[in-house]
Design a protein around this motif. Structure first.
Motif, mmCIF file in Angstrom:
data_model
loop_
_atom_site.group_PDB
_atom_site.id
_atom_site.type_symbol
_atom_site.label_atom_id
_atom_site.label_comp_id
_atom_site.label_asym_id
_atom_site.label_seq_id
_atom_site.Cartn_x
_atom_site.Cartn_y
_atom_site.Cartn_z
ATOM 1 N N UNK A 88 0.963 -1.259 0.083
ATOM 2 C CA UNK A 88 0.070 0.111 0.048
ATOM 3 C C UNK A 88 0.899 1.166 0.020
ATOM 4 N N UNK A 89 0.261 2.300 -0.343
ATOM 5 C CA UNK A 89 1.052 3.586 -0.360
ATOM 6 C C UNK A 89 0.119 4.656 0.322
ATOM 7 N N UNK A 90 0.787 5.569 0.788
ATOM 8 C CA UNK A 90 -0.009 7.013 1.304
ATOM 9 C C UNK A 90 -0.910 7.437 0.424
ATOM 10 N N UNK A 91 -2.189 7.901 0.500
ATOM 11 C CA UNK A 91 -2.913 8.392 -0.400
ATOM 12 C C UNK A 91 -3.685 7.330 -1.201
ATOM 13 N N UNK A 92 -3.404 6.227 -1.273
ATOM 14 C CA UNK A 92 -3.955 5.073 -1.941
ATOM 15 C C UNK A 92 -5.585 4.748 -1.213
ATOM 16 N N UNK A 93 -6.580 4.614 -2.229
ATOM 17 C CA UNK A 93 -7.809 4.363 -1.633
ATOM 18 C C UNK A 93 -8.138 2.885 -1.512
ATOM 19 N N UNK A 94 -8.651 2.626 -0.247
ATOM 20 C CA UNK A 94 -8.894 1.256 0.292
ATOM 21 C C UNK A 94 -10.252 1.050 0.777
ATOM 22 N N UNK A 95 -10.442 -0.028 0.991
ATOM 23 C CA UNK A 95 -11.802 -0.505 1.726
ATOM 24 C C UNK A 95 -11.522 -1.320 2.943
ATOM 25 N N UNK A 96 -12.154 -1.044 3.863
ATOM 26 C CA UNK A 96 -12.058 -1.952 5.200
ATOM 27 C C UNK A 96 -13.257 -2.448 5.663
ATOM 28 N N UNK A 97 -13.416 -3.776 5.760
ATOM 29 C CA UNK A 97 -14.756 -4.491 6.054
ATOM 30 C C UNK A 97 -14.757 -4.984 7.385
ATOM 31 N N UNK A 98 -15.606 -6.255 7.702
ATOM 32 C CA UNK A 98 -15.928 -6.653 9.043
ATOM 33 C C UNK A 98 -14.755 -7.063 9.602
ATOM 34 N N UNK B 278 -7.339 -2.701 -1.587
ATOM 35 C CA UNK B 278 -6.916 -1.707 -2.753
ATOM 36 C C UNK B 278 -8.442 -1.401 -3.590
ATOM 37 N N UNK B 279 -8.739 -0.325 -3.744
ATOM 38 C CA UNK B 279 -10.077 -0.310 -4.545
ATOM 39 C C UNK B 279 -9.669 -0.175 -6.074
ATOM 40 N N UNK B 280 -10.390 -0.926 -7.161
ATOM 41 C CA UNK B 280 -10.175 -0.892 -8.532
ATOM 42 C C UNK B 280 -10.417 0.572 -8.855
ATOM 43 N N UNK B 281 -9.631 1.012 -10.038
ATOM 44 C CA UNK B 281 -10.026 1.929 -10.668
ATOM 45 C C UNK B 281 -11.395 1.930 -11.347
ATOM 46 N N UNK B 282 -12.237 3.025 -11.212
ATOM 47 C CA UNK B 282 -13.522 3.388 -11.809
ATOM 48 C C UNK B 282 -14.582 2.920 -10.768
ATOM 49 N N UNK B 283 -14.280 2.208 -9.789
ATOM 50 C CA UNK B 283 -15.280 1.885 -8.728
ATOM 51 C C UNK B 283 -16.029 2.880 -8.399
ATOM 52 N N UNK B 284 -17.497 3.016 -8.132
ATOM 53 C CA UNK B 284 -18.345 4.260 -7.584
ATOM 54 C C UNK B 284 -18.022 4.266 -5.936
ATOM 55 N N UNK B 285 -17.290 5.163 -5.724
ATOM 56 C CA UNK B 285 -16.703 5.525 -4.258
ATOM 57 C C UNK B 285 -17.826 5.477 -3.309
#
Length: 339
Positions: free
Chosen positions: A79-89, A136-143
């Motif tokens: 991962x890198x600082x500034x990267x879009x990510x998701x955290x779940x359960x 990491x979130x894929x490019x193009x996902x609806x945030x």
């Protein structure tokens, strides 16, 4: 040290209050994420009300986080600082047990949930997790609508991945709500013939708009009997007692009923119904990091978006009330920056 401001459950069933928490030093394998959006799941409500008897108060709910990496521990990877990510359960797992090493990290006996067990969740300005669980979130996902995919989405897609459901399978989905509407969308995009079961006639047209080929009333015994022996997978997304024998009867030989709704009462299973058709009954929680990454790629490729209602973070108690009253259509997302 890092200060976190989050909406805290102080005791069961009470409104959340905005509080400050000291998160302490960032762990060597942790990441810190600034929250942009956080979905509200019915599991948050169950934990706030301590319906499952496992909540440790006070805690900040929220386990469908979409945000940006702001800090990395010394040994955090990929991962890198500034990267879009998701955290779940799940916020962390041990990474050395049999389950973790075999790709089933979500079943790790030492896993830590993002909420309710001493960890602070995403109804906040920031949240932490082990680096492997910040996906990491894929490019193009609806945030704005992606948060619910991290819990409800992977919950309903998991059986398709785990049991290698074929694209020509006949799939039934019981309940067209927060989980069920996503299940219909995923099953249709998977290539399946989809039958939606709902107790609410007003949802029939909506179920078809989500991708259902057929709609059956879950209260109509004759309608259920008419499709007996036809389904390869029956996905139960509700948490209420049902006519289990009738639903099992809808399964084709080698068919599977998979329960993802948190049904609190025991489910009676007639053995001969299973035995004579080699049918199966199963269940599962969410999924591993690779399962979630696969889900996000699939959802982005097919533009599968949960149907969401947006609330600013500071109206979280109003949003929780909206969910508790059964008014959500069909998931709720909090926006951290709104006021």
């Amino acid at each position: 040290m890092s200060q976190m401001h989050g909406w805290s459950a102080r005791e069961a069933g009470k409104p959340l209050v905005l509080e400050q928490f000291d998160l302490g030093p960032l762990g060597a394998e942790e990441v810190e994420v600034a929250v942009d959006y956080c979905g509200i799941c019915h599991s948050d409500l169950s934990m706030i009300n301590n319906e499952w008897g496992m909540a440790r108060f006070p805690f900040v709910p929220g386990h469908e986080v979409i945000g940006r990496v702001t800090a990395l521990g010394e040994y955090a990877k990929g991962l890198t600082v500034g990267q879009r990510v998701g955290i779940g359960w799940t916020a962390s797992s041990c990474m050395h047990c049999h389950q973790c090493l075999s790709g089933h990290q979500n079943l790790c006996p030492e896993s830590i949930a993002t909420i309710g067990g001493g960890h602070q969740g995403g109804f906040a300005d920031k949240v932490r997790s082990h680096w492997a669980w910040a996906i990491p979130l894929p490019e193009g996902i609806h945030l704005a609508s992606a948060g619910p995919l991290l819990c409800g989405g992977i919950t309903v897609l998991k059986p398709f991945l785990a049991y290698r459901i074929s694209p020509n399978a006949r799939v039934g989905v019981v309940g067209i709500g927060g989980l069920g509407h996503m299940a219909v969308k995923f099953a249709r995009a998977w290539g399946c013939e989809v039958t939606a079961f709902t107790s609410n006639p007003s949802k029939a047209d909506e179920a078809r708009s989500f991708g259902a080929h057929h709609v059956v009333s879950s209260r109509d015994a004759d309608a259920i009997k008419a499709i007996a022996g036809s389904l390869d997978l029956l996905l139960v997304t509700v948490n209420v007692p049902l006519d289990w024998n009738a639903l099992l009867g809808t399964l084709a030989p080698l068919g599977r009923m998979h329960v993802v709704g948190a049904v609190l009462e025991p489910i009676p299973v007639p053995v001969f119904t299973l035995m004579m058709g080699e049918r199966e009954v199963s269940s599962s929680p969410t999924g591993s990091p690779i399962d979630i990454a696969t889900l996000l790629d699939f959802a982005t490729r097919h533009d599968i978006r949960p149907q969401v209602e947006m609330f600013p973070m500071d109206r979280v108690n109003e949003a929780l009330g909206h969910l508790a009253e059964g008014k959500a259509r069909y998931r709720i997302v909090l926006e951290a920056k709104a006021s």
